[in-house]
Scaffold this active site. Structure first.
Site, PDB file in Angstrom:
ATOM      1  N   SER A 114       0.835  -1.193   0.000  1.00  0.00           N
ATOM      2  CA  SER A 114       0.000   0.000   0.000  1.00  0.00           C
ATOM      3  C   SER A 114       0.886   1.264   0.000  1.00  0.00           C
ATOM      4  O   SER A 114       1.790   1.351  -0.828  1.00  0.00           O
ATOM      5  CB  SER A 114      -0.975  -0.061   1.172  1.00  0.00           C
ATOM      6  OG  SER A 114      -2.031   0.825   0.979  1.00  0.00           O
ATOM      7  N   ASP A 237     -10.073  -3.842  -5.369  1.00  0.00           N
ATOM      8  CA  ASP A 237      -9.680  -2.805  -4.411  1.00  0.00           C
ATOM      9  C   ASP A 237     -10.692  -1.659  -4.418  1.00  0.00           C
ATOM     10  O   ASP A 237     -10.937  -1.050  -5.454  1.00  0.00           O
ATOM     11  CB  ASP A 237      -8.290  -2.273  -4.792  1.00  0.00           C
ATOM     12  CG  ASP A 237      -7.611  -1.544  -3.653  1.00  0.00           C
ATOM     13  OD1 ASP A 237      -8.315  -0.960  -2.812  1.00  0.00           O
ATOM     14  OD2 ASP A 237      -6.359  -1.554  -3.611  1.00  0.00           O
ATOM     15  N   HIS A 292      -8.323  -4.822  -1.343  1.00  0.00           N
ATOM     16  CA  HIS A 292      -7.069  -4.179  -0.953  1.00  0.00           C
ATOM     17  C   HIS A 292      -6.314  -4.978   0.116  1.00  0.00           C
ATOM     18  O   HIS A 292      -6.849  -5.267   1.179  1.00  0.00           O
ATOM     19  CB  HIS A 292      -7.367  -2.775  -0.409  1.00  0.00           C
ATOM     20  CG  HIS A 292      -6.138  -1.963  -0.163  1.00  0.00           C
ATOM     21  ND1 HIS A 292      -5.262  -1.603  -1.171  1.00  0.00           N
ATOM     22  CD2 HIS A 292      -5.624  -1.433   0.969  1.00  0.00           C
ATOM     23  CE1 HIS A 292      -4.273  -0.896  -0.660  1.00  0.00           C
ATOM     24  NE2 HIS A 292      -4.457  -0.769   0.630  1.00  0.00           N
TER      25      HIS A 292
END
Ligand SMILES: *[C@@H]1O[C@H](CO)[C@@H](O)[C@H](O)[C@H]1NC(C)=O
Ligand SMILES: *[C@@H]1O[C@H](CO)[C@@H](O)[C@H](O)[C@H]1NC(C)=O
Ligand SMILES: *[C@@H]1O[C@H](CO)[C@@H](O)[C@H](O)[C@H]1NC(C)=O
Ligand SMILES: *[C@@H]1O[C@H](CO)[C@@H](O)[C@H](O)[C@H]1NC(C)=O
Ligand SMILES: *[C@@H]1O[C@H](CO)[C@@H](O)[C@H](O)[C@H]1NC(C)=O
Length: 328
Positions: A114, A237, A292
């Protein structure tokens, strides 16, 4: 180990195309692996430990270092929300350059989760000492975010940070203190160009993406020096807005039309060395199933096998290329 077998088999066939056998059969210790975790996580978290263990299982002897801004895990977590990224990255640069093991390695591999993905990219651009061989990012925000993520219902730290930046994104206070604000990117909806405010005030992204008129060629040279830059986007995501930011793509907020990196000016004019990297087949776009950071051992293991491990791998790949479709 597959690599030495391949080399042993192929050497007699390819004597002219290969470096001396002594260099090929030398050290097969895997390169160290540095990992930068995401927002709301900390370097000592169990999930991260498991990732390190998997890396070590696939390439035994891998030294894994989880990047941290603070030895205290709770303060390290806080630093994912609050802090000036210029200082955070400088601190990581200093830590890695002074690390007794990492600083003596010929190179390291890097894995960013991330926001840790774009921060590791900034490390490569600004410092790269020790140098990174291959950088793999999962669900990163390379082209920034167009909106802020929702926080967990009781995550007050997250809510505090996000609340502050929604109204005051471009103020010095927010840009120097709220981490996600520093990779927020705003564009003019009709022209698609970054806004004046963003270019003037972004404390991180506009700089590391070389979007300002005065571009830093060191950033491009360093990024182009990677062997591989692998960007994974999670198919489902909904946390990263837009998710294609993980591939450095641009998304029209209104029409949702996606302009892939290779169609963007920043690539065509090679502001960041990404075109140079692509021309040597070092730029890789990958999909990961799921939401995600919904990581599976399977997808991580595949990435570790392909991109991490001993320094010899590069030569092994050259041998494999030279042998065409020859299978391991
Ligand atoms: C470009 O980046 C390098 C590496 O961070 C830095 O040393 C240099 O001062 C920068 N150059 C400019 C003009 O900002
Ligand atoms: C962040 O820190 C750097 C280095 O001290 C400083 O130059 C910069 O102005 C700070 N950013 C903001 C938005 O205050
Ligand atoms: C977007 O760009 C157009 C054309 O340059 C300009 O007229 C308009 O004012 C801009 N919009 C904003 C919100 O800045
Ligand atoms: C984005 O999409 C809208 C709606 O289709 C369109 O009006 C606008 O011109 C597009 N912006 C760019 C930069 O293509
Ligand atoms: C990207 O550029 C290529 C070649 O110029 C073009 O064929 C393609 O339609 C473009 N794709 C998008 C999504 O803009």
């Amino acid at each position: 180990m597959l690599v030495p077998t391949l080399l042993a088999l192929s050497l007699p066939l390819l004597t002219t195309a290969l470096p001396a056998p002594t260099t090929l059969s030398s050290d097969d210790t895997p390169l160290p692996l540095i990992i930068w975790h995401g927002l709301g996580d900390n370097y000592a978290a169990d999930g991260l430990k498991e990732v390190g263990e998997l890396a070590e299982q696939i390439h035994p002897g891998t030294f894994v270092y989880n990047i941290r801004l603070n030895e205290d895990p709770s303060s390290d977590r806080t630093a994912t929300f609050i802090g000036n990224l210029t200082l955070q990255i400088a601190q990581v640069c200093a830590d890695l350059a002074a690390h007794p093991i990492l600083s003596t390695a010929p190179a390291v591999d890097a894995l960013g989760f991330s926001q840790g993905g774009q921060f590791l990219r900034a490390y490569v651009e600004r410092c790269n000492n020790p140098p990174v061989r291959s950088l793999v990012t999962f669900g990163a925000q390379h082209n920034g975010i167009a909106d802020f993520q929702a926080c967990g219902a009781t995550d007050w730290l997250c809510k505090g940070a996000m609340g502050l930046l929604r109204t005051n994104t471009w103020t010095g206070l927010v840009q120097s203190r709220v981490v996600p604000a520093q990779y927020y990117r705003s564009v003019n909806v009709s022209t698609g160009e970054p806004t004046e405010e963003y270019l003037a005030h972004s404390n991180f992204l506009a700089d590391v993406n070389n979007e300002r008129e005065e571009r830093n060629e060191t950033y491009a040279v360093n990024l182009a020096s990677l062997e591989k830059f692998v960007m994974y986007v999670f198919e489902k995501d909904v946390t990263v807005i837009p998710k294609e930011s993980g591939w450095f793509a641009e998304v029209n907020k209104t029409s949702k039309e996606v302009t892939p990196l290779r169609n963007r000016t920043m690539y065509m004019e090679d502001w960041l060395g990404l075109k140079r990297l692509d021309e040597k087949k070092g730029l890789i776009f990958e999909d990961a199933p799921g939401a995600h950071m919904e990581l599976s051992d399977k997808i991580l293991a595949k990435a570790f096998k392909e991109y991490f491990g001993p320094l010899e791998k590069e030569k092994a790949a050259t041998v494999k290329d030279a042998m065409g479709s020859w299978e391991l």
